[in-house]
Design a protein around this motif. Sequence first.
Motif, PDB file in Angstrom:
ATOM      1  N   VAL A 135       1.783   8.441   5.761  1.00  0.00           N
ATOM      2  CA  VAL A 135       2.501   9.469   6.525  1.00  0.00           C
ATOM      3  C   VAL A 135       3.768   9.911   5.790  1.00  0.00           C
TER       4      VAL A 135
ATOM      5  N   ASP B 216       2.475   4.560   1.416  1.00  0.00           N
ATOM      6  CA  ASP B 216       2.785   4.969   2.788  1.00  0.00           C
ATOM      7  C   ASP B 216       2.220   6.374   3.010  1.00  0.00           C
TER       8      ASP B 216
ATOM      9  N   ASN C 295       0.840  -1.202   0.000  1.00  0.00           N
ATOM     10  CA  ASN C 295       0.000   0.000   0.000  1.00  0.00           C
ATOM     11  C   ASN C 295       0.875   1.251   0.000  1.00  0.00           C
TER      12      ASN C 295
ATOM     13  N   GLY D  22       4.339  10.736  13.528  1.00  0.00           N
ATOM     14  CA  GLY D  22       3.984   9.345  13.241  1.00  0.00           C
ATOM     15  C   GLY D  22       3.917   8.526  14.516  1.00  0.00           C
TER      16      GLY D  22
ATOM     17  N   GLU E 243       5.726  -1.413  17.728  1.00  0.00           N
ATOM     18  CA  GLU E 243       6.866  -2.339  17.663  1.00  0.00           C
ATOM     19  C   GLU E 243       6.693  -3.456  18.688  1.00  0.00           C
TER      20      GLU E 243
ATOM     21  N   LYS F 264      12.309   4.573  11.549  1.00  0.00           N
ATOM     22  CA  LYS F 264      11.067   4.952  10.845  1.00  0.00           C
ATOM     23  C   LYS F 264      10.939   6.463  10.711  1.00  0.00           C
TER      24      LYS F 264
HETATM   25  O1  PMT Z   1      -6.324   2.044  17.823  1.00  0.00           O
HETATM   26  P1  PMT Z   1      -5.926   1.556  19.202  1.00  0.00           P
HETATM   27  O2  PMT Z   1      -6.574   0.235  19.530  1.00  0.00           O
HETATM   28  O3  PMT Z   1      -6.198   2.597  20.269  1.00  0.00           O
HETATM   29  O4  PMT Z   1      -4.347   1.263  19.218  1.00  0.00           O
HETATM   30  C1  PMT Z   1      -3.441   2.317  19.046  1.00  0.00           C
HETATM   31  C2  PMT Z   1      -2.286   1.912  18.128  1.00  0.00           C
HETATM   32  C3  PMT Z   1      -1.455   0.812  18.782  1.00  0.00           C
HETATM   33  C4  PMT Z   1      -2.829   1.426  16.768  1.00  0.00           C
HETATM   34  C5  PMT Z   1      -1.445   3.217  17.897  1.00  0.00           C
HETATM   35  O5  PMT Z   1      -0.947   3.672  19.134  1.00  0.00           O
HETATM   36  C6  PMT Z   1      -0.292   2.976  16.926  1.00  0.00           C
HETATM   37  O6  PMT Z   1       0.787   2.540  17.268  1.00  0.00           O
HETATM   38  N1  PMT Z   1      -0.541   3.297  15.636  1.00  0.00           N
HETATM   39  C7  PMT Z   1       0.414   3.005  14.535  1.00  0.00           C
HETATM   40  C8  PMT Z   1       0.304   1.557  14.193  1.00  0.00           C
HETATM   41  C9  PMT Z   1       1.172   1.181  13.028  1.00  0.00           C
HETATM   42  O7  PMT Z   1       0.653   0.753  12.006  1.00  0.00           O
HETATM   43  O8  PMT Z   1       2.460   1.406  13.146  1.00  0.00           O
HETATM   44  P2  PMT Z   1       3.576   1.095  12.017  1.00  0.00           P
HETATM   45  O9  PMT Z   1       4.846   1.017  12.797  1.00  0.00           O
HETATM   46  O10 PMT Z   1       3.188  -0.080  11.169  1.00  0.00           O
HETATM   47  O11 PMT Z   1       3.557   2.380  11.087  1.00  0.00           O
HETATM   48  C10 PMT Z   1       4.397   3.494  11.307  1.00  0.00           C
HETATM   49  C11 PMT Z   1       3.694   4.789  10.947  1.00  0.00           C
HETATM   50  O12 PMT Z   1       3.440   4.845   9.545  1.00  0.00           O
HETATM   51  C12 PMT Z   1       2.358   5.018  11.625  1.00  0.00           C
HETATM   52  O13 PMT Z   1       2.253   6.394  11.915  1.00  0.00           O
HETATM   53  C13 PMT Z   1       1.347   4.610  10.564  1.00  0.00           C
HETATM   54  O14 PMT Z   1       0.114   5.317  10.695  1.00  0.00           O
HETATM   55  C14 PMT Z   1       2.072   5.035   9.301  1.00  0.00           C
HETATM   56  N2  PMT Z   1       1.741   4.266   8.082  1.00  0.00           N
HETATM   57  C15 PMT Z   1       2.067   2.946   7.984  1.00  0.00           C
HETATM   58  C16 PMT Z   1       1.835   2.263   6.798  1.00  0.00           C
HETATM   59  C17 PMT Z   1       1.240   2.957   5.718  1.00  0.00           C
HETATM   60  N3  PMT Z   1       0.978   2.337   4.571  1.00  0.00           N
HETATM   61  N4  PMT Z   1       0.915   4.251   5.834  1.00  0.00           N
HETATM   62  C18 PMT Z   1       1.158   4.916   7.000  1.00  0.00           C
HETATM   63  O15 PMT Z   1       0.870   6.124   7.094  1.00  0.00           O
END
Ligand code: PMT
Length: 219
Positions: free
Chosen positions: A128, A126, A124, A143, A147, A158
Amino acid sequence: AALPIWQGKTITITAGPTREGIDPVRYISNHSSGKMGFALAQVAKQLGAKVNLIAGPVNLATPANVSRVDVVSACEMHKASLDLAKSSDVFIACAAVADYRPDNVATQKIKKDNDVMQITMTKNPDIVKDVAALTANRPFVVGFAAETQDVEQYAKSKMQRKNLDMICANDVSVSGQGFNSDQNALKVYWDDGSKDLPLDNKDALAKHLLSLIHQTYNR
Ligand code: PMT
């Protein structure tokens, strides 16, 4: 009452999971409830901001006076986010976006004729990262990082890779915090600082985080 530190500013927040369709009755998703993102939206409004909340499929009421856009898939969330980010001062990516979607969405329900079945998937966009790459009208971009190990190292990498101004890391391997619980704990990093926000209810945590973002945003 809280000081309206975000008066005159627009904050856009993504929340919840995305759903990636397989066929008319099935999808791939994750355990995000939307609680963390909705708490941020409610508190940002209380602190005086104009708030856009881009929500994946969740079972939560819209916080008062928050403008909500409902989406289902990552591609829909991507489009809504880029549209609204350009007119925002701050963009907070709290959604748990599915990293991949099935290549093809079957038009009819898939039958269980085979013992093994494979779904080929495509990455997909990204969201953010694309918001942070805006050249005109780029908001301050925050963001999240979910983890299960080496939290600090993965979160910081990240932040760099996606060119974020700040990242909020949560350890989602610890029970009672993170996905779908009422509490969370965050380690927040920015270019030259960090702060631990210890385990607390998600609305209390949202207050601390929005004040921390405000301090960094105003430097
Ligand atoms: O919704 P809840 O049940 O309250 O839980 C909260 C939570 C755990 C979901 C929240 O606190 C959290 O951590 N959200 C980010 C979850 C995540 O997908 O993290 P990631 O490490 O995979 O992604 C990193 C960042 O990139 C995040 O800001 C995500 O929104 C963004 N991202 C990721 C993939 C993508 N295709 N587009 C994005 O924008």
